[in-house]
Write an enzyme that holds these catalytic residues in place. Sequence first.
Site, PDB file in Angstrom:
ATOM      1  CG  HIS A 225      41.850  48.496  37.937  1.00 39.75           C
ATOM      2  ND1 HIS A 225      42.092  49.746  37.452  1.00 39.75           N
ATOM      3  CD2 HIS A 225      41.144  48.687  39.071  1.00 39.75           C
ATOM      4  CE1 HIS A 225      41.590  50.648  38.255  1.00 39.75           C
ATOM      5  NE2 HIS A 225      40.990  50.030  39.248  1.00 39.75           N
ATOM      6  CG  ASN A 226      43.857  46.106  40.937  1.00 36.65           C
ATOM      7  OD1 ASN A 226      44.782  45.779  40.204  1.00 36.65           O
ATOM      8  ND2 ASN A 226      43.706  47.345  41.380  1.00 36.65           N
TER       9      ASN A 226
END
Length: 305
Positions: A225-226
């Site tokens: 994620h991210n």
Amino acid sequence: MKIKEILDFLQTARIPFSFTGDPEREVDRFSSLSHYREGSFTWIKKQENIPLGMDLTGLALVFVAEDVDGGNAPNVIRTPESKHAFFSSIEHFYAQPEERPAVGQFTYIGPRVKLGRNVRIGHNCTLDGDITIGDDTVIWNSVVLLNRVTVGSRCDIHSGAVIGHDGYAYTEDAGHHKVMVKHFGGVSIGNDVLIGENVCISRGTIDDTVLEDGVKIDALGHIAHNCWFGRNAAMPVPCSVSGSVHVGENAYLAGDIIRNQCTIGENAFVGLGAVVVKDVAPGQTVVGNPAKPFIKRKREEYAIY
């Protein structure tokens, strides 16, 4: 066809080259150098790739890099983009369009999914959520896109890819009881992106996980994620990229483990199997575990025992 047709294509494709030989010579196929077939065109990547004792006068047409000696080959296309020129020519003259249904069997497409023109989706896929797919994108078999995913135009998503699940993140109390963090971000994929077989890309916790235009991800990779991959970044063999990693434009990751929140600068090169635990500067080459800058030593600097 005549060599002249290939030269015309290279000009149209704006691939720089020079040519020596007879443009009226006929070529009727392509082949590798090690299994050369008479009358075909081929490619010499490096001088040492030429088989010992091979008579280059028998080659109908050869693509070579600028630093390769074409020897006595009668027809030579010399270009700084020799690989691109060779394979683009093969695709242009010999690739046949595939006849595939717009949507394969046993595929579920949710009510909020938006598909562009000429999108092709294989068998056993699931597209469920706020999903947008751009024009001419191909999604192969058993692909899963969930929650909020945007895919640009002319992308190629290979079989088994899973994009958009929540990533691995949790909170815990004093007793170490873990509660997984709900993700609210999505995945944003640009144009001309390749996602290989069985790649997993997690959606962002709040903001999106992003792959910009031209990114190429090989099979079996994991992007947490991210993460943010800049334009034309490449991950050619399986990598594990932890959360909130920023990969700069045209960076190259080769089978590596990247610690969370690291930055890989633009044009950086992370060597095969490296374990990155701190930022990599733009243009830097790092290797090893932990990854350190690569310094090429002169031969005389090595001790001989």
